[in-house]
Design a protein around this motif. Structure first.
Motif, PDB file in Angstrom:
ATOM      1  N   GLU A   1     125.561 -44.713 -50.866  1.00  0.00           N
ATOM      2  CA  GLU A   1     126.473 -45.702 -51.460  1.00  0.00           C
ATOM      3  C   GLU A   1     127.795 -45.771 -50.975  1.00  0.00           C
ATOM      4  O   GLU A   1     129.078 -45.926 -51.499  1.00  0.00           O
ATOM      5  CB  GLU A   1     126.447 -45.705 -52.966  1.00  0.00           C
ATOM      6  N   GLY A   2     127.913 -45.916 -49.519  1.00  0.00           N
ATOM      7  CA  GLY A   2     129.146 -46.125 -48.596  1.00  0.00           C
ATOM      8  C   GLY A   2     129.924 -44.849 -48.388  1.00  0.00           C
ATOM      9  O   GLY A   2     130.648 -44.788 -47.359  1.00  0.00           O
TER      10      GLY A   2
ATOM     11  N   TRP B   1     128.342 -50.098 -53.981  1.00  0.00           N
ATOM     12  CA  TRP B   1     128.797 -50.021 -52.715  1.00  0.00           C
ATOM     13  C   TRP B   1     130.517 -50.306 -52.805  1.00  0.00           C
ATOM     14  O   TRP B   1     130.589 -51.443 -53.301  1.00  0.00           O
ATOM     15  CB  TRP B   1     127.970 -50.659 -51.903  1.00  0.00           C
TER      16      TRP B   1
ATOM     17  N   ASP C   1     126.299 -48.663 -41.032  1.00  0.00           N
ATOM     18  CA  ASP C   1     125.058 -48.759 -42.095  1.00  0.00           C
ATOM     19  C   ASP C   1     123.826 -49.139 -41.241  1.00  0.00           C
ATOM     20  O   ASP C   1     123.046 -49.234 -41.749  1.00  0.00           O
ATOM     21  CB  ASP C   1     125.339 -49.919 -43.092  1.00  0.00           C
TER      22      ASP C   1
END
Length: 337
Positions: A309-310, A137, A292
């Motif tokens: 992953e971000g 991340w 998130d």
């Protein structure tokens, strides 16, 4: 236009701990606005059933093309309740014209910042485990409590090479906050969010002026007027739909902050993909993202924005682009009421 609503309860994969307590499940209210054969969806944690019922008469003769007039006609029902209705109106407008909201706002094709992933307060060994597991991340946000002195950022830094942010949730007094900021600087933390309790503007300003780490306001920033008041008191502000009252106000606050030279972070609660997909429509305007909310949920009944992953991929469907999954978990209750 007809309004209906219901409560949903979604379990977290594991408890989330912050200075505000321990969260094991999410309760939020889902709003549905129907107009002709279209359905607009909205949601907010903390939206009040009585407030939503009070909004129904004001929306009875409205259309999505009169969104501004519909919002102006709403009674004073509080930010969370208003946010859910505002979101459903925007979703309905996008569906009426067959376009994603970010396209209607002229934001198509603009870059979207990566989103941070929050790590709740936890023992050091658990923090090390999570830091290693989340090494791919690009940004992690560490929640600290009043018992922390900032050194736990060093624990995370020992196993995680990416960007680190810290959220204090108003944990410290002025002297403590300054000591924490110095410690965070040692571990290359890129920003410190809400180090002192909300409602103490002079303390917040002093931390901002003396901290080696940029300071952002969160709980202190709920309205466009707050953005103006905080100019010179912070480096940036965290804007949340449930706090400011919806997409209309969030958009105003972002543009106002940009004009004032104040950086913006778009945030969320721990919540379903429905609400996060709505805020993500404004993501190209922001400097930082903290979206998130759905990542730690079990059996989220909605899908929309994709988070890999971000990296955020904005929904391509009309409106806010959130879709109700076909198989709704049994703990969500029976339909709309």
């Amino acid at each position: 236009m007809k309004l209906a609503h219901r409560e949903i309860v979604i379990a977290l994969r594991e408890p989330f701990v912050s200075n505000n307590g321990v969260t094991t499940q999410v309760r939020q209210r889902v709003v549905e606005l129907t107009w002709r054969d279209l359905r607009g969806l909205g949601t907010a944690r903390g939206a009040e059933p009585a407030g939503l019922d009070a909004c129904a008469p004001a929306l009875a003769g409205a259309s999505p093309y009169g969104l501004r007039a519909a919002l102006d006609a709403l009674p004073d029902v509080g930010a969370a309740t208003r946010s859910a209705v505002d979101m459903a109106l925007h979703d309905l407008l996008g569906k009426a014209v067959g376009r994603p909201l970010h396209q209607l706002l002229g934001l198509d094709g603009l870059p979207v910042p990566p989103t941070a992933l929050s790590i709740g307060a936890c023992p050091d060994d658990e923090l090390v485990r999570r830091g290693r597991a989340l090494a791919h991340w690009p940004v992690l946000k560490l929640k600290l409590t009043a018992q922390d002195d900032g050194s736990r950022a060093g624990v995370l830094r020992s196993v995680y090479p990416g960007r680190i942010r810290v959220d204090g949730n108003g944990s410290w007094d002025l002297a403590q906050a300054l000591r924490v900021a110095e410690e965070l600087h040692r571990h290359d933390v890129e920003l410190l969010e809400q180090p002192v309790a909300p409602g103490r503007p002079d303390d917040l300003r002093q931390v901002h002026e003396r901290s080696p780490v940029p300071v952002f306001a969160d709980e202190d920033c709920a309205t466009p007027e707050d953005v103006l008041r905080l100019r010179g008191h912070v480096s940036g502000v965290n804007i949340k739909l449930v706090t400011c009252g919806g997409l209309s106000e969030a958009h105003r606050m972002i543009l106002l902050a940009r004009a004032c030279g104040v950086r913006t972070m778009l945030g969320c609660k721990v919540e379903s993909a429905l609400g996060v997909s709505a805020m993500a429509q404004l993501a190209p305007l922001a400097d930082h993202l903290d979206l998130d909310g759905p990542v730690g949920l079990r059996d989220d009944p909605f899908t929309g924005v994709r988070i890999d992953e971000g990296t955020l991929s904005l929904p391509t469907g009309p409106g806010i682009g959130a879709i109700t999954l076909q198989q709704t978990p049994t703990h969500l209750g029976k339909g709309l009421t």
